[in-house]
Design a protein around this motif. Sequence first.
Motif, PDB file in Angstrom:
ATOM      1  N   LEU A 278       0.845  -1.191   0.000  1.00  0.00           N
ATOM      2  CA  LEU A 278       0.000   0.000   0.000  1.00  0.00           C
ATOM      3  C   LEU A 278       0.881   1.242   0.000  1.00  0.00           C
ATOM      4  O   LEU A 278       1.762   1.392   0.855  1.00  0.00           O
ATOM      5  CB  LEU A 278      -0.908   0.024   1.235  1.00  0.00           C
ATOM      6  N   LEU A 279       0.639   2.138  -0.954  1.00  0.00           N
ATOM      7  CA  LEU A 279       1.376   3.392  -1.050  1.00  0.00           C
ATOM      8  C   LEU A 279       0.365   4.532  -1.048  1.00  0.00           C
ATOM      9  O   LEU A 279      -0.568   4.547  -1.859  1.00  0.00           O
ATOM     10  CB  LEU A 279       2.215   3.441  -2.326  1.00  0.00           C
ATOM     11  N   VAL A 280       0.552   5.483  -0.145  1.00  0.00           N
ATOM     12  CA  VAL A 280      -0.360   6.622  -0.023  1.00  0.00           C
ATOM     13  C   VAL A 280       0.405   7.884  -0.401  1.00  0.00           C
ATOM     14  O   VAL A 280       1.390   8.235   0.257  1.00  0.00           O
ATOM     15  CB  VAL A 280      -0.923   6.737   1.406  1.00  0.00           C
ATOM     16  N   PHE A 281      -0.049   8.553  -1.457  1.00  0.00           N
ATOM     17  CA  PHE A 281       0.634   9.735  -1.978  1.00  0.00           C
ATOM     18  C   PHE A 281      -0.282  10.947  -1.901  1.00  0.00           C
ATOM     19  O   PHE A 281      -1.500  10.849  -2.103  1.00  0.00           O
ATOM     20  CB  PHE A 281       1.040   9.542  -3.448  1.00  0.00           C
ATOM     21  N   SER A 282       0.317  12.097  -1.617  1.00  0.00           N
ATOM     22  CA  SER A 282      -0.366  13.379  -1.764  1.00  0.00           C
ATOM     23  C   SER A 282       0.398  14.202  -2.789  1.00  0.00           C
ATOM     24  O   SER A 282       1.615  14.058  -2.937  1.00  0.00           O
ATOM     25  CB  SER A 282      -0.434  14.133  -0.427  1.00  0.00           C
ATOM     26  N   PHE A 283      -0.335  15.058  -3.484  1.00  0.00           N
ATOM     27  CA  PHE A 283       0.252  15.868  -4.554  1.00  0.00           C
ATOM     28  C   PHE A 283      -0.070  17.338  -4.310  1.00  0.00           C
ATOM     29  O   PHE A 283      -1.012  17.884  -4.910  1.00  0.00           O
ATOM     30  CB  PHE A 283      -0.273  15.407  -5.910  1.00  0.00           C
ATOM     31  N   PRO A 284       0.686  17.994  -3.421  1.00  0.00           N
ATOM     32  CA  PRO A 284       0.428  19.409  -3.133  1.00  0.00           C
ATOM     33  C   PRO A 284       0.653  20.267  -4.372  1.00  0.00           C
ATOM     34  O   PRO A 284       1.538  19.979  -5.189  1.00  0.00           O
ATOM     35  CB  PRO A 284       1.456  19.745  -2.042  1.00  0.00           C
ATOM     36  N   PRO A 285      -0.134  21.316  -4.551  1.00  0.00           N
ATOM     37  CA  PRO A 285       0.058  22.192  -5.710  1.00  0.00           C
ATOM     38  C   PRO A 285       1.438  22.849  -5.685  1.00  0.00           C
ATOM     39  O   PRO A 285       1.929  23.252  -4.629  1.00  0.00           O
ATOM     40  CB  PRO A 285      -1.061  23.233  -5.553  1.00  0.00           C
ATOM     41  N   ALA A 286       2.054  22.931  -6.833  1.00  0.00           N
ATOM     42  CA  ALA A 286       3.349  23.592  -7.001  1.00  0.00           C
ATOM     43  C   ALA A 286       4.400  23.016  -6.051  1.00  0.00           C
ATOM     44  O   ALA A 286       5.246  23.731  -5.503  1.00  0.00           O
ATOM     45  CB  ALA A 286       3.223  25.094  -6.773  1.00  0.00           C
ATOM     46  N   SER A 287       4.333  21.711  -5.846  1.00  0.00           N
ATOM     47  CA  SER A 287       5.306  21.056  -4.965  1.00  0.00           C
ATOM     48  C   SER A 287       5.484  19.615  -5.429  1.00  0.00           C
ATOM     49  O   SER A 287       4.687  19.081  -6.208  1.00  0.00           O
ATOM     50  CB  SER A 287       4.830  21.094  -3.510  1.00  0.00           C
ATOM     51  N   SER A 288       6.553  18.991  -4.952  1.00  0.00           N
ATOM     52  CA  SER A 288       6.819  17.603  -5.320  1.00  0.00           C
ATOM     53  C   SER A 288       5.885  16.670  -4.557  1.00  0.00           C
ATOM     54  O   SER A 288       5.421  17.000  -3.460  1.00  0.00           O
ATOM     55  CB  SER A 288       8.274  17.246  -5.012  1.00  0.00           C
ATOM     56  N   PRO A 289       5.573  15.492  -5.109  1.00  0.00           N
ATOM     57  CA  PRO A 289       4.690  14.540  -4.431  1.00  0.00           C
ATOM     58  C   PRO A 289       5.290  14.083  -3.104  1.00  0.00           C
ATOM     59  O   PRO A 289       6.510  14.008  -2.933  1.00  0.00           O
ATOM     60  CB  PRO A 289       4.584  13.390  -5.430  1.00  0.00           C
ATOM     61  N   ASN A 290       4.399  13.759  -2.166  1.00  0.00           N
ATOM     62  CA  ASN A 290       4.807  13.265  -0.854  1.00  0.00           C
ATOM     63  C   ASN A 290       4.284  11.849  -0.645  1.00  0.00           C
ATOM     64  O   ASN A 290       3.103  11.582  -0.893  1.00  0.00           O
ATOM     65  CB  ASN A 290       4.272  14.168   0.259  1.00  0.00           C
ATOM     66  N   LEU A 291       5.162  10.965  -0.197  1.00  0.00           N
ATOM     67  CA  LEU A 291       4.749   9.624   0.193  1.00  0.00           C
ATOM     68  C   LEU A 291       4.315   9.685   1.649  1.00  0.00           C
ATOM     69  O   LEU A 291       5.134   9.753   2.553  1.00  0.00           O
ATOM     70  CB  LEU A 291       5.895   8.628   0.003  1.00  0.00           C
TER      71      LEU A 291
END
Length: 347
Positions: A278-291
């Motif tokens: 299971l991998l949970v990612f967030s994609f903040p605007p104007a920023s690199s993805p976060n695991l």
Amino acid sequence: MTSISTSKAEISYIQSGLLSTPPLRADGRGLHDFRTISLETGVAPLANGSAHLNIGKNPHDGGGGTEVLAAAKLEVENVDLGGGEGVDGGRIVCTVSCSPSAYPHLSAPALDDLQHDMSTLLHQTLAHPSLHPPNLGILTGKKSWLLNLDCVVLADAGNTYDALFMAARAALWDCKVPRTRAVEYKAAAAPGAQAVESGEMDVDHDAEAQQSGFDTRSIARAVDFELPDYWDEGKVLGGRERWPVCVTLNVPPGSKGPLVHYLDAIPQEEAATPLRLLLVFSFPPASSPNLQAMRVLGSGELESDQIRDFVANGEKHAHKIWDALNGKLKEEDHRRGQKARDRFARR
């Protein structure tokens, strides 16, 4: 978690199909293809935000599929600086419940364990400080919002964790924080004094009480808040674009090479694939993805090189899920906004 009985011969057949060239799946999908996803927001009138999500619904009769209902409810909480549960700036509590009909093969203790595992993963991920909304505070040091996110797994037809996080993200996206206005209760000013500032409220008083030396109202002050009578439901949660999605990488046993995996497993495939990442990612605007989170479910081992490759591929899959879900959420916002405008125009 599968809820069906699968024979050894069927498991071997499924595994052989997943590892064949080209890969073969029972429903004809490719390894990285998802089933149909349906989403509706605003399904719980008494909640501040809600969503109903289904993965794999039968297009002919509208039944089947993995079904999750999520609702976000805001409560006022007193901030106790002496060690109470209230936190200045607000806090989030996530809970997952599973319908017994979704897991008829599980005993009551086993179902409790499953609910606990799901709740722990969801809460630890969504309540992380990096995702905390900035507008859950009401009065600094006095009152804040407690955001309760409750998710119910109504049916499990595979890939429950992905559905759970998508439904949670949709409910949080839909959540509206009521507008508040601080007020201050205090004794009225003496005759000839300047008027009170805007936003303050005076308590009722009488002339005799103001002249009494035993009047304690002039030294007691209590700060509170009120809800202005606005027609809208409030403001959306701050930073709602950051809420993450989950992608489950199913690793067939006996696979050779670091990149052999498939997505959106059905119950029969889950029974034939004991190892899942299971991998949970967030994609903040104007920023690199976060695991935001990573968890291995089932038996088996993963080498460090495999994990790095899985994370890289998982980010790509999660970004596609995130884009597709965002499109559906914006469609729901437009649909509900148009519906509200039509209702207002008829009045």
